[in-house]
Design a protein around this motif. Structure first.
Motif, mmCIF file in Angstrom:
data_model
loop_
_atom_site.group_PDB
_atom_site.id
_atom_site.type_symbol
_atom_site.label_atom_id
_atom_site.label_comp_id
_atom_site.label_asym_id
_atom_site.label_seq_id
_atom_site.Cartn_x
_atom_site.Cartn_y
_atom_site.Cartn_z
ATOM 1 N N LEU B 131 0.816 -1.348 -0.077
ATOM 2 C CA LEU B 131 0.060 0.076 0.009
ATOM 3 C C LEU B 131 0.928 1.248 -0.133
ATOM 4 C CD1 LEU B 131 -1.802 -2.305 1.336
ATOM 5 C CD2 LEU B 131 -2.962 -0.527 2.496
ATOM 6 N N GLN B 132 0.403 2.287 -0.579
ATOM 7 C CA GLN B 132 1.209 3.551 -0.696
ATOM 8 C C GLN B 132 0.470 4.872 -0.611
ATOM 9 O OE1 GLN B 132 4.086 4.267 -3.444
ATOM 10 N NE2 GLN B 132 4.650 2.165 -4.031
ATOM 11 N N VAL B 133 0.998 5.299 0.620
ATOM 12 C CA VAL B 133 0.206 6.747 0.684
ATOM 13 C C VAL B 133 1.384 8.060 0.561
ATOM 14 C CG1 VAL B 133 0.703 6.464 3.167
ATOM 15 C CG2 VAL B 133 -1.248 8.010 2.579
ATOM 16 N N PHE B 134 0.890 8.996 0.019
ATOM 17 C CA PHE B 134 1.686 10.371 0.049
ATOM 18 C C PHE B 134 1.226 11.274 0.967
ATOM 19 C CE2 PHE B 134 4.669 9.288 -3.445
ATOM 20 C CZ PHE B 134 3.969 8.146 -4.046
ATOM 21 N N VAL B 135 2.092 11.993 1.688
ATOM 22 C CA VAL B 135 1.551 13.053 2.622
ATOM 23 C C VAL B 135 2.242 14.339 2.225
ATOM 24 C CG1 VAL B 135 1.584 11.242 4.574
ATOM 25 C CG2 VAL B 135 3.555 12.762 4.119
ATOM 26 N N SER B 136 1.794 15.401 2.735
ATOM 27 C CA SER B 136 2.316 16.676 2.183
ATOM 28 C C SER B 136 2.418 17.740 3.479
ATOM 29 C CB SER B 136 1.179 17.271 1.410
ATOM 30 O OG SER B 136 -0.164 17.655 2.239
ATOM 31 N N THR B 137 2.209 17.198 4.548
ATOM 32 C CA THR B 137 2.585 18.211 5.781
ATOM 33 C C THR B 137 3.363 17.502 6.696
ATOM 34 O OG1 THR B 137 0.575 17.791 6.932
ATOM 35 C CG2 THR B 137 0.626 19.705 5.374
ATOM 36 N N VAL B 138 3.852 18.291 7.692
ATOM 37 C CA VAL B 138 4.425 17.517 8.785
ATOM 38 C C VAL B 138 3.475 16.588 9.802
ATOM 39 C CG1 VAL B 138 5.772 17.992 10.993
ATOM 40 C CG2 VAL B 138 6.405 19.078 8.922
ATOM 41 N N GLN B 139 2.486 17.191 9.831
ATOM 42 C CA GLN B 139 1.364 16.592 10.671
ATOM 43 C C GLN B 139 0.985 15.388 10.071
ATOM 44 O OE1 GLN B 139 0.097 17.985 13.958
ATOM 45 N NE2 GLN B 139 -0.532 15.670 13.920
ATOM 46 N N GLU B 140 0.829 15.426 8.916
ATOM 47 C CA GLU B 140 0.211 14.349 7.995
ATOM 48 C C GLU B 140 1.056 13.141 8.164
ATOM 49 O OE1 GLU B 140 -0.834 15.035 3.900
ATOM 50 O OE2 GLU B 140 -1.746 13.347 3.745
#
Ligand code: TPP
Ligand code: SF4
Lengths: 293, 370
Positions: B131-140
């Motif tokens: 599974l792959q997730v991409f995040v965009s903020t430090v919190q995320e």
């Protein structure tokens, strides 16, 4: 005295840290090898020191290859030059991490196949490129960013691993003895088959000492017997002058340890263990040099 | 607890909160800070785990496989060449159905050695069963890492999860971070097929043509089930900790006539572009793609789509653009931008939208257009 050529193959103003002894070694290695040489470089400080596209600090070809693959790549290259009937020197210039850890499999394979090349490991005893994490060559008790409490295990004995492959020539060197290094590279390149030189290369940011002390640090490594200079030709061991002297009358280990921030807070037990290992290695090598073993 | 942290430190903090039994890792820029921070936690006693400083990434993943197979929670982190060097073991981890969590700090591939952000490293692993997730903020980065353990270890999933964060533009920037006490949100790990000496079995033995495909189908079935598990876990996370995520993060999409799709930090940059375009009277929206595997079902309702790919499949096209073309039937304007850290501003993104040509491909910077 051996005349060291004036030609420079590593040009000025590289991105090496001030006091970087591995780039000093690179300078002497390339002087000894001359222009008909290709350097194979895995990921390490040298891949930065050589310059960033479109600039280069090197006046000979440098072939960059993935971290684990230097010896295998050089093996292919050396065979290709043989097919082309060319005498070009193939030299791997790799860090200790790229040699004792991730690259050791390729190194072992290339040596076993009898590849005609020179493998040089400059050993700054950590992963310099990524900011001083431990490598298998980091000594016992040394602090790195992944061993903030001091490395719990001793330095991997790379030389004995290489020795087990019975190469026709292998040697140790130290950046504080550049003429010795120069001669060893010359000699290695005059011999057919897999050759190996292991250079101790003090590193100011990694060892945490101020940059003007680089040569002094290398000399102390040798004079305390922490690093032994020797050559092994077709199995026969010769201990080189400075180390012969150090074996007779070594300086106290503390002289070497004290000036290095990476050993700050080293436990007395670790220090004792280090001393014990140095004594063992020195005794083993001198017995062998005298033909006792 | 509210602090400030880099993307890397946020990942490390989430790992600390999830308390893996084994962490095996190898440094590579720009991931190194994660490995170092974890070493600090272990040395200072803040995290009780077996930290294995392996000699290569291939060994890092192999060590995680062994540990996970023994039934403990495992974590590793890598990037770029490290990920590619572990490729064989990346396949192995998924095929062995082990709930390993890995942070991948997205970085371009050599030669042309480049340490800056690009998604080619992660997309090169798209068929491994992770599974792959991409995040965009430090919190995320923090939240997704924490949730990744829950999702990977869910009995209906039991597949590894890769948490992707952009090199430098996220891994090394500081933002505020609220760390949580996960409590029973992260229960003790249970690997149903963990090695059990009381019940000796062989794992991954020779498997002939009449059986092998069943294991593959089983992986696919879990991928499909993962869609619901992800939604459930993210919903529960929102209820407990107040931060809500989805398979995409949609911004001003309701009345949009054109929708920008991008991944990671460029997806956040696209939101600023949307505001700019709206001021100009262009009804734009953005849909930041968070989950890449399983790939979500998207619906653009016949509106124009501008896809920004920070990757390229040579001789074929942008990976995200093609994924969208084949799953939605849309004819996106495919923009290739940001390779190897190439700077792409919200102004540039707005420009892509203004000059879009549905169905066409555009390489930002080629032909002097930067
Ligand atoms: C497969 C892979 N993993 C990790 C890296 C990141 N990396 C680049 S150089 C390096 C350490 C090099 O250390 P060493 O060989 O001792 O040479 P030095 O940097 O000290 O000169 C690492 C971990 C990489 N390039 N490829
Ligand atoms: S880190 Fe050490 S080896 Fe690397 S360039 Fe700096 S001084 Fe040289």
């Amino acid at each position: 005295m051996t005349a060291i050529p004036k030609e420079e193959y590593l040009l000025k103003c590289t991105s090496a840290c001030a006091g970087c002894s591995s780039s000093l070694c690179l300078r002497y290695v390339t002087k000894a090898a001359g222009p008909d040489t290709v350097l194979v470089v895995p990921a390490c400080c040298t891949s930065v020191i050589q310059g960033i596209y479109p600039n280069t600090a090197m006046d000979i070809p440098v072939y960059n290859i993935a971290f684990a693959a230097a010896a295998a790549c050089a093996s292919g290259m050396s065979n290709a030059f043989r097919a082309l009937e060319r005498d070009t020197n193939v030299i791997v210039y790799a860090g200790d991490g790229g040699t004792v850890d991730i690259g050791i499999q390729a190194l072992s394979g290339a040596f076993e196949r009898g590849t005609d090349f020179l493998y040089i490991c400059y050993d700054n005893e950590a992963y310099g490129n990524t900011g001083m994490q431990r490598s298998g060559a980091t000594p016992l008790g040394a602090r790195t960013t992944t061993t903030p409490g001091g490395k719990p295990t001793p330095k991997k004995d790379l030389d004995r691993i290489v020795e087990a492959h019975n190469p026709p020539y292998m040697a140790t060197a130290c950046s504080a003895y550049p003429l010795d290094l120069y001669k060893k590279v010359k000699k290695a390149l005059s011999i057919e088959g897999p050759k190996f030189i292991h250079i101790l290369a003090p590193c100011p940011p990694g060892w945490r000492y101020s940059s003007e002390k680089t040569v002094e640090m290398g000399k102390l490594a040798v004079k305390t017997g922490s690093w032994v200079l020797y050559e092994r030709e077709n199995g026969a061991l010769t201990i080189n002058g400075p180390s012969k002297a150090a074996m007779k009358k070594p300086l106290p280990l503390e002289d070497y340890i004290r000036g290095q921030g990476r050993f700050k807070g080293i436990t007395p037990e670790a220090l004792e263990e280090m001393r014990r290992q140095i004594q063992m290695t020195n005794a083993r090598l001198s017995r062998e040099a005298e033909g006792i073993c | 607890m509210l602090t400030i942290a880099t993307g890397n430190k946020a990942v490390a903090a989430a790992v600390k909160a999830a308390k893996p039994g084994v962490i095996a890792a190898y440094p590579i820029t720009p991931q190194t800070e994660i490995v170092e921070q974890i070493a600090e936690y272990v040395t200072s006693g803040d995290l009780a785990t077996q930290y294995v400083p392996v000699e290569s990434e291939h060994s890092a993943m192999a060590a995680c496989i062994g540990a996970s197979a023994a039934g403990v929670r495992t974590f590793t982190a890598t990037s770029s060449h490290g990920l590619l060097y572990m490729h064989e073991m990346v396949h192995w981890a998924a095929g062995a159905r082990l709930p390993i969590v890995m942070a991948n700090v997205n970085r371009a591939l050599g030669p042309g050695w480049n340490v800056w952000a690009e998604h080619s490293d992660a997309f090169s692993q798209r068929d491994t069963g992770w599974l792959q997730v991409f995040v965009s903020t430090v919190q995320e980065a923090y939240d997704a890492t924490l949730m990744a353990f829950r999702i990977a270890e869910h009995e209906d999933v039991l597949l590894p999860v890769m948490v992707n964060l952009d090199g430098f533009t996220l891994s090394h920037i500081t933002q505020s971070l609220e760390a949580v006490d996960p409590g029973d949100f992260i229960p003790p790990v249970r690997v149903p097929h963990a090695i059990d000496v009381e019940n000796p079995c062989v794992y991954g033995p020779l498997t002939g043509p009449t059986e092998y495909y069943k294991f593959r189908w089983d992986m696919e079935r879990s991928m499909r089930d993962a869609v619901g598990v992800i939604a459930d876990v993210e919903r529960e996370f929102a209820e407990r900790f107040g931060r809500q995520y989805g398979v995409t993060e949609d911004y001003r999409c309701e009345d949009a006539e054109v929708i920008i799709v991008a991944v990671g930090t460029l997806g956040k940059e696209a939101e600023v572009a949307v505001d700019l375009l709206r001021e100009e009277g262009i009804a734009a929206g953005s849909m930041r793609l968070r989950w890449f595997r399983p790939f979500p079902k998207l619906d653009f309702g016949g509106r124009d789509v501008v896809v920004i790919d920070r990757d390229y499949s040579f001789g074929f096209g942008g990976v995200v653009a093609h994924s969208i073309r084949s799953t939605t039937g849309a004819e996106p304007y495919s923009v290739i931008a940001g390779l190897g850290g190439q700077e792409v501003t919200y102004g540039d993104i707005a420009g892509f939208v203004r000059t879009r040509q549905p169905g066409a491909e555009f390489w930002f910077g080629v032909n002097g257009n930067v």
